[in-house]
Scaffold this motif. Structure first.
Motif, PDB file in Angstrom:
ATOM      1  N   GLY A   9     -19.594   9.834 -17.987  1.00  0.00           N
ATOM      2  CA  GLY A   9     -20.263  10.191 -18.207  1.00  0.00           C
ATOM      3  C   GLY A   9     -20.848  11.172 -16.876  1.00  0.00           C
ATOM      4  N   ARG A  10     -20.762  12.153 -16.906  1.00  0.00           N
ATOM      5  CA  ARG A  10     -20.744  13.122 -15.572  1.00  0.00           C
ATOM      6  C   ARG A  10     -22.085  14.708 -15.772  1.00  0.00           C
ATOM      7  N   ILE A  11     -22.648  14.861 -15.151  1.00  0.00           N
ATOM      8  CA  ILE A  11     -23.696  15.612 -14.918  1.00  0.00           C
ATOM      9  C   ILE A  11     -23.592  16.339 -13.688  1.00  0.00           C
ATOM     10  N   PHE A  12     -23.660  17.693 -14.158  1.00  0.00           N
ATOM     11  CA  PHE A  12     -23.286  18.522 -13.429  1.00  0.00           C
ATOM     12  C   PHE A  12     -24.907  19.404 -12.538  1.00  0.00           C
ATOM     13  N   MET A  13     -25.578  19.799 -11.975  1.00  0.00           N
ATOM     14  CA  MET A  13     -27.117  20.241 -11.297  1.00  0.00           C
ATOM     15  C   MET A  13     -26.953  21.653 -11.805  1.00  0.00           C
ATOM     16  N   PRO A  14     -28.316  22.608 -11.937  1.00  0.00           N
ATOM     17  CA  PRO A  14     -28.088  23.787 -12.417  1.00  0.00           C
ATOM     18  C   PRO A  14     -27.502  25.024 -10.930  1.00  0.00           C
ATOM     19  N   GLY A  15     -27.633  24.175 -10.353  1.00  0.00           N
ATOM     20  CA  GLY A  15     -27.411  25.134  -8.725  1.00  0.00           C
ATOM     21  C   GLY A  15     -25.689  25.069  -8.088  1.00  0.00           C
ATOM     22  N   SER A  16     -24.975  23.740  -9.291  1.00  0.00           N
ATOM     23  CA  SER A  16     -24.380  23.692  -8.626  1.00  0.00           C
ATOM     24  C   SER A  16     -23.069  24.777  -8.492  1.00  0.00           C
ATOM     25  N   SER A  17     -21.926  24.973  -7.634  1.00  0.00           N
ATOM     26  CA  SER A  17     -21.215  25.633  -8.316  1.00  0.00           C
ATOM     27  C   SER A  17     -20.368  26.297  -9.193  1.00  0.00           C
ATOM     28  N   VAL A  18     -20.265  25.008 -10.226  1.00  0.00           N
ATOM     29  CA  VAL A  18     -19.319  24.595 -11.762  1.00  0.00           C
ATOM     30  C   VAL A  18     -20.617  24.886 -12.052  1.00  0.00           C
ATOM     31  N   ALA A  19     -22.084  24.629 -12.399  1.00  0.00           N
ATOM     32  CA  ALA A  19     -22.238  25.772 -14.014  1.00  0.00           C
ATOM     33  C   ALA A  19     -22.543  27.096 -13.099  1.00  0.00           C
ATOM     34  N   VAL A  20     -23.225  28.185 -12.159  1.00  0.00           N
ATOM     35  CA  VAL A  20     -23.736  28.836 -11.547  1.00  0.00           C
ATOM     36  C   VAL A  20     -22.313  29.665 -12.407  1.00  0.00           C
ATOM     37  N   GLU A  21     -20.653  28.918 -11.957  1.00  0.00           N
ATOM     38  CA  GLU A  21     -19.527  30.030 -12.869  1.00  0.00           C
ATOM     39  C   GLU A  21     -19.483  29.910 -14.162  1.00  0.00           C
ATOM     40  N   CYS A  22     -20.031  28.551 -14.996  1.00  0.00           N
ATOM     41  CA  CYS A  22     -20.262  27.990 -16.336  1.00  0.00           C
ATOM     42  C   CYS A  22     -21.053  28.983 -17.322  1.00  0.00           C
ATOM     43  N   GLN A  23     -22.275  29.099 -17.488  1.00  0.00           N
ATOM     44  CA  GLN A  23     -23.438  29.887 -17.520  1.00  0.00           C
ATOM     45  C   GLN A  23     -23.242  30.940 -18.267  1.00  0.00           C
ATOM     46  N   PRO A  24     -22.297  32.079 -17.456  1.00  0.00           N
ATOM     47  CA  PRO A  24     -21.957  33.360 -17.583  1.00  0.00           C
ATOM     48  C   PRO A  24     -20.420  33.309 -18.677  1.00  0.00           C
ATOM     49  N   LEU A  25     -19.928  32.062 -18.532  1.00  0.00           N
ATOM     50  CA  LEU A  25     -18.668  32.359 -18.796  1.00  0.00           C
ATOM     51  C   LEU A  25     -19.273  31.529 -21.259  1.00  0.00           C
ATOM     52  N   LEU A  26     -20.266  31.150 -20.756  1.00  0.00           N
ATOM     53  CA  LEU A  26     -20.729  29.981 -22.274  1.00  0.00           C
ATOM     54  C   LEU A  26     -21.766  31.877 -22.641  1.00  0.00           C
ATOM     55  N   GLU A  27     -23.039  32.388 -22.336  1.00  0.00           N
ATOM     56  CA  GLU A  27     -23.185  33.351 -22.829  1.00  0.00           C
ATOM     57  C   GLU A  27     -22.280  34.129 -23.668  1.00  0.00           C
TER      58      GLU A  27
END
Length: 344
Positions: A109-127
């Motif tokens: 189980g791996r959790i990435f925080m909202p402000g992490s570079s991964v989350a910032v990069e992935c959210q626009p791709l998801l949209e």
């Protein structure tokens, strides 16, 4: 064959305190969850992590964690599942060498925080993925997976930077080798690249990977054969030639020893229509290269609410819907290791 849920984007709504009944049938699949609204809880055996909008969670069925909505809030999240073995042809040698460690982290189980570079990069791709369908959407989801894996590769590489010089040197040389070089170079030429004798090189391979060089080459050839056999129009004799076997009989013998069936029978079973009930009881063989991280082959969505079910049970009336369909290529490693005396 791949299940209907593979790389299929869904939007799920959970009511307060509702436990998510993940319907993934394949034990080797990894699930990606993107919190969109409300608050969720991921309960580990010894801890509970609250998940807010922007959090990314990656886990597998091997994980003991459970995902549910908060006691006082409903939760909405996007999710899809993936088998990493289907991405083996996309990985470079250095990435293959790190993949096993990354998958082990995800299984827990791996959790990435909202402000992490991964989350910032992935959210626009998801949209963007929300507006796409079929192949385009699956391609977008693969971009998200690639972003997450790239960050994990960097983390694992940093953790491994403290190993001894001899081991570190071997890993660095191995990661620079292409599959073609590993197959075509002689053992003496490989030993020269590793700056050691051929005897010591075999000893290092056994010690570090649990495989001899010869066995490793056989694994690469047979894994490539498994991938090519999924094309129903490709003749078995052509597959044998493309994988470096000069004689069809030798190819059949090595393949049957490795996978327990002939290439033709394997293809017939792999391309047969999927039986959902059979998928639940399907036994998946273990690849020794996979276990060591070395395999070289390695429209708008409807929001649905899952009905509450007892923990650990599936809900046949739950309606998770979404655009996209399953991919079409899969590499299924077999159970037994190829014998070193059968390499060609």
């Amino acid at each position: 064959m791949l299940g209907d849920d593979h790389l299929k984007l869904r939007l799920v709504r959970l009511q307060p305190s509702e436990l998510w009944a993940n319907q993934s049938l394949n034990e080797d699949e990894f699930t990606f969850v993107f919190i969109k609204g409300g608050i969720a809880k991921y309960v580990f055996p010894n801890a509970t992590q609250r998940l807010m909008p922007g959090n990314i969670l990656v886990f597998s069925r091997h994980s003991a964690g459970k995902l549910s909505a908060d006691d006082k809030s409903e939760c909405v999240f996007a999710t899809f599942s993936l088998l990493f073995e289907h991405m083996f042809p996309l990985f470079a040698s250095n990435e293959i060498g790190l993949l096993h460690h990354v998958m082990s982290n995800f299984k827990a189980g791996r959790i990435f925080m909202p402000g992490s570079s991964v989350a910032v990069e992935c959210q626009p791709l998801l949209e963007v993925a929300y507006t796409q369908s079929r192949l385009q959407q699956r391609s977008q989801l693969l971009r998200i997976v690639a972003a997450i894996l790239s960050d994990e590769f960097k983390s694992v590489h940093t953790q491994r930077s403290g190993v001894g010089w001899a081991e570190d040197h071997m890993i660095q040389v191995f990661e620079k080798l292409s599959s073609s070089e590993l197959l075509k170079l002689s053992v003496d030429e490989l030993a020269a690249k590793f700056s050691c004798s051929r005897r010591h090189l075999n000893r290092l391979f056994h010690q570090h990977f649990g495989l001899s060089i010869t066995a490793l080459r056989m694994e690469i050839r047979l894994l490539k054969a498994v991938s090519l056999l999924r094309n129903p129009r490709e003749k078995v004799i052509n597959v044998a030639e493309q994988c470096g076997f000069n004689h069809l009989g030798l190819f059949n013998t090595c393949f049957k020893r490795r996978y327990g069936t002939s290439p033709g029978q394997w293809r017939k079973a792999a391309l047969a229509p999927e039986n959902p009930s059979a998928r639940k009881t399907e036994t998946r063989p273990t690849c020794p290269l996979h276990a060591n991280g070395l395999c070289p082959w390695g429209g708008q969505m409807e929001i649905s609410s899952s009905s509450k079910t007892p923990e650990g049970s599936a809900n046949p009336t739950r309606r998770d819907t979404g655009a996209g369909s399953s991919a079409t290529t899969q590499v299924r490693p077999g159970a037994s290791r190829a014998q070193s005396g059968n390499a060609v």
